[in-house]
Design an enzyme around this catalytic site. Structure first.
Site, PDB file in Angstrom:
ATOM      1  N   CYS A   1      90.217 123.258  33.553  1.00 11.22           N
ATOM      2  CA  CYS A   1      91.308 122.608  32.812  1.00 11.22           C
ATOM      3  C   CYS A   1      92.515 123.510  32.586  1.00 11.22           C
ATOM      4  CB  CYS A   1      90.778 122.121  31.464  1.00 11.22           C
ATOM      5  SG  CYS A   1      89.456 120.913  31.640  1.00 11.22           S
TER       6      CYS A   1
HETATM    7  N1  LIG Z   1      84.891 120.153  32.879  1.00  9.89           N
HETATM    8  C1  LIG Z   1      85.543 119.992  31.760  1.00  9.89           C
HETATM    9  O1  LIG Z   1      85.280 120.658  30.768  1.00  9.89           O
HETATM   10  C2  LIG Z   1      86.653 118.949  31.628  1.00  9.89           C
HETATM   11  C3  LIG Z   1      87.141 118.653  30.341  1.00  9.89           C
HETATM   12  C4  LIG Z   1      88.116 117.683  30.191  1.00  9.89           C
HETATM   13  C5  LIG Z   1      88.634 117.039  31.329  1.00  9.89           C
HETATM   14  N2  LIG Z   1      88.169 117.371  32.565  1.00  9.89           N
HETATM   15  C6  LIG Z   1      88.722 116.625  33.709  1.00  9.89           C
HETATM   16  O2  LIG Z   1      87.763 115.675  34.154  1.00  9.89           O
HETATM   17  C7  LIG Z   1      87.827 115.537  35.573  1.00  9.89           C
HETATM   18  C8  LIG Z   1      86.472 115.803  36.194  1.00  9.89           C
HETATM   19  O3  LIG Z   1      86.109 117.153  35.943  1.00  9.89           O
HETATM   20  P1  LIG Z   1      84.622 117.679  36.067  1.00  9.89           P
HETATM   21  O4  LIG Z   1      84.625 119.010  35.432  1.00  9.89           O
HETATM   22  O5  LIG Z   1      83.642 116.673  35.602  1.00  9.89           O
HETATM   23  O6  LIG Z   1      84.498 117.812  37.678  1.00  9.89           O
HETATM   24  P2  LIG Z   1      83.157 118.038  38.520  1.00  9.89           P
HETATM   25  O7  LIG Z   1      83.576 118.694  39.781  1.00  9.89           O
HETATM   26  O8  LIG Z   1      82.114 118.671  37.666  1.00  9.89           O
HETATM   27  O9  LIG Z   1      82.653 116.567  38.844  1.00  9.89           O
HETATM   28  C9  LIG Z   1      83.379 115.672  39.621  1.00  9.89           C
HETATM   29  C10 LIG Z   1      82.415 114.887  40.492  1.00  9.89           C
HETATM   30  O10 LIG Z   1      83.174 113.899  41.201  1.00  9.89           O
HETATM   31  C11 LIG Z   1      82.579 113.720  42.475  1.00  9.89           C
HETATM   32  N3  LIG Z   1      83.540 113.057  43.363  1.00  9.89           N
HETATM   33  C12 LIG Z   1      84.597 113.578  44.014  1.00  9.89           C
HETATM   34  N4  LIG Z   1      85.241 112.615  44.706  1.00  9.89           N
HETATM   35  C13 LIG Z   1      84.586 111.457  44.487  1.00  9.89           C
HETATM   36  C14 LIG Z   1      84.768 110.122  44.928  1.00  9.89           C
HETATM   37  N5  LIG Z   1      85.783 109.787  45.737  1.00  9.89           N
HETATM   38  N6  LIG Z   1      83.886 109.187  44.513  1.00  9.89           N
HETATM   39  C15 LIG Z   1      82.848 109.523  43.718  1.00  9.89           C
HETATM   40  N7  LIG Z   1      82.629 110.773  43.266  1.00  9.89           N
HETATM   41  C16 LIG Z   1      83.485 111.727  43.643  1.00  9.89           C
HETATM   42  C17 LIG Z   1      82.206 115.140  42.889  1.00  9.89           C
HETATM   43  O11 LIG Z   1      81.204 115.128  43.894  1.00  9.89           O
HETATM   44  C18 LIG Z   1      81.696 115.718  41.556  1.00  9.89           C
HETATM   45  O12 LIG Z   1      80.300 115.548  41.406  1.00  9.89           O
HETATM   46  C19 LIG Z   1      88.942 116.466  36.024  1.00  9.89           C
HETATM   47  O13 LIG Z   1      90.146 115.765  36.071  1.00  9.89           O
HETATM   48  C20 LIG Z   1      89.016 117.485  34.911  1.00  9.89           C
HETATM   49  O14 LIG Z   1      90.289 118.081  34.817  1.00  9.89           O
HETATM   50  C21 LIG Z   1      87.181 118.293  32.738  1.00  9.89           C
END
Ligand SMILES: NC(=O)c1ccc[n+]([C@@H]2O[C@H](COP(=O)([O-])OP(=O)(O)OC[C@H]3O[C@@H](n4cnc5c(N)ncnc54)[C@H](O)[C@@H]3O)[C@@H](O)[C@H]2O)c1
Length: 449
Positions: A282
């Site tokens: 983030c």
């Molecule tokens: N990790 C955090 O602490 C956090 C906190 C707040 C917001 N976010 C936001 O949330 C979002 C997700 O982050 P995350 O940390 O969960 O990412 P992550 O990489 O842990 O998980 C994302 C998942 O999406 C899957 N994916 C990718 N393309 C896809 C598609 N076309 N269809 C289906 N699945 C697909 C990936 O395989 C992966 O498993 C980002 O925008 C991030 O900025 C993350």
């Protein structure tokens, strides 16, 4: 529970009713650090969830009751499966099954450090192929203002259905705080904005039934901007204390003591702490979504760019300070045995994404250090897209191992590290996190950095 006016379209009322009766199926797309805790919140509230991910390994792991995220344990997944509240699939044709689709896919930066919406775009393209009237689609991924309305809606409307009439669209940013036991996804209030009033009321009803509170705002753009503001606020304040750390180091003033004193002020001050650089999915990324948009519109987001510059300089500062500390004991970095403690980007998590530890390791190797690392949450060094590091395994911090090192460098202050033993058995401890603050013996071996 909200209801809508009599002239509103029937699909909306059906959705309100299914949320109220918990018969609404919640689809979560992207089963990562955000998606899995969200499923936990909705299954705990009595909903059935279907998880979608393009990574079949993750899907199969979940269907076998195995988690791959430290703070969602196997027992939790097994409980979802046992009460038949959870299914997972890599088949995107099944996106028509849930009544609600929550998108939690990555939003990284590309090589030019511009927003890379390819995961959001491909997810929306998959949804468009099977979108049916009456579905609510909510984007949770962090992004710049206008993404929902200008990027997502046009792709979804390729289905031939009309947003706001046939289906509903909202934006509700995730506020996950990994590793913080005080906040589960269900315990964190959520901001919700939507493309129209009906979409807003449906999304509000949905989240109100699963999380601690909902803050409706007047548009998707306000909700999108509120999320980037939250992360810019952190990036800028961390940059401020990082810059002050460098200044205070030159003045022989302990920055942590300064912050601890300042935070006794009961109003108008919130403590942020310096470190070896920014990490995670983030804070090092999201601010640049807004600065990109500003540039595109001919404006300048100077605070964001300056914070990025200061924060990105920290690994180099830590390495130059480490060279100075080794020099004091007649050792160059070249040939010195240095063990880096903590490759996860923050305390007590197993997530290495964007961790400054990788840059520290690369810099130390370039200077010829004999490098090892230890991290109880990251047993093997993962391959990272931007770093070319040799395969390594986490070292056990035995007294003999610590004695064999010329220096240990604390990059991430995991609770699991035994700091007393680390200081006792190491020749030199370079501490970027003030993790050794409470250690009373052998303090002459500690160098704060
Ligand atoms: N990790 C955090 O602490 C956090 C906190 C707040 C917001 N976010 C936001 O949330 C979002 C997700 O982050 P995350 O940390 O969960 O990412 P992550 O990489 O842990 O998980 C994302 C998942 O999406 C899957 N994916 C990718 N393309 C896809 C598609 N076309 N269809 C289906 N699945 C697909 C990936 O395989 C992966 O498993 C980002 O925008 C991030 O900025 C993350």
């Amino acid at each position: 529970m909200s209801t809508i006016e009599a002239e509103s379209p029937a699909p909306a009322q059906l959705l309100f009713d299914s949320i109220s009766s918990r018969t609404c199926i919640v689809g979560v797309i992207g089963l990562g650090y955000v998606g899995l805790p969200l499923i936990d919140a909705f299954t705990s509230a009595g909903f059935s969830c279907t998880g979608f991910d393009v990574d079949a390994t993750k899907v199969n792991s979940l269907l076998a009751g195995k988690s791959y995220i430290k703070h969602i344990d196997d027992a939790k997944i097994a409980a979802w499966l046992e009460k038949k509240a959870f299914d997972a699939t890599a088949e995107m044709e099944r996106l028509s099954e849930p009544d609600v689709l929550l998108i939690c896919v990555p939003t990284p930066l590309d090589d030019a450090r511009d927003p890379d919406l390819k995961y959001v775009v491909s997810t929306c393209e998959s949804i468009a192929k099977s979108l049916r009237p009456g579905q609510l689609v909510v984007l949770e991924s962090t992004t710049y203002p206008t993404t929902t309305r200008d990027v997502m809606v046009p792709i979804l409307e390729k289905s031939g259905l009309k947003a706001g009439g046939d289906f509903f669209v909202a934006y509700s940013p995730e506020r996950e705080d990994p590793g913080n036991p005080d906040f589960s996804a269900a315990g964190i209030p959520k901001v919700v904005g939507a493309i129209d009033e009906t979409s807003l009321q449906i999304a509000k009803a949905l989240y109100e039934s699963a999380v601690a509170g909902v803050i409706p705002v007047s548009s998707c753009e306000v909700a999108e901007a509120s999320k980037v503001l939250e992360n810019i606020y952190r990036a800028v304040n961390i940059a401020l204390v990082n810059e002050l750390k460098v200044l205070f180091d030159e003045m022989n003033i302990d920055v942590w003591e300064v912050i601890n004193a300042a935070k006794t002020k009961p109003f108008g001050f919130q403590a942020f702490y310096p470190g070896p650089g920014l990490g995670g999915h983030c804070i090092p990324i999201d601010p640049f979504y807004l600065s990109w948009l500003a540039r595109k519109q001919g404006s300048n987001a100077r605070f964001i760019e300056l914070a990025g510059e200061v924060n990105r300089a920290m690994p180099n500062y830590v390495v130059s300070q480490s060279a100075k500390f080794l020099n004091e004991v007649q050792k160059p970095i070249r040939g010195s045995k240095i063990c880096l403690l903590g490759v996860a980007y923050k305390k007590d998590v197993d997530d290495p994404r964007e961790s400054p530890s990788f840059e520290l390791m690369e810099l130390l190797l370039e200077l010829g250090a004999e490098l090892t690392y230890s991290d109880p949450h990251v047993p093997r060094l993962p391959e990272m897209r931007h770093y070319d590091l040799p395969a390594m395994e986490s070292q056990e911090l035995t007294p003999d191992f610590l004695k064999s090192c010329d220096a240990v460098l604390i990059a991430t202050d995991h609770t699991a590290f035994d700091y007393e033993a680390i200081v006792k058995h190491s020749a030199l401890v370079i501490d970027t996190r003030n993790a050794t603050a409470r250690i009373t013996g052998n303090r002459e071996k500690i160098r704060k950095c």
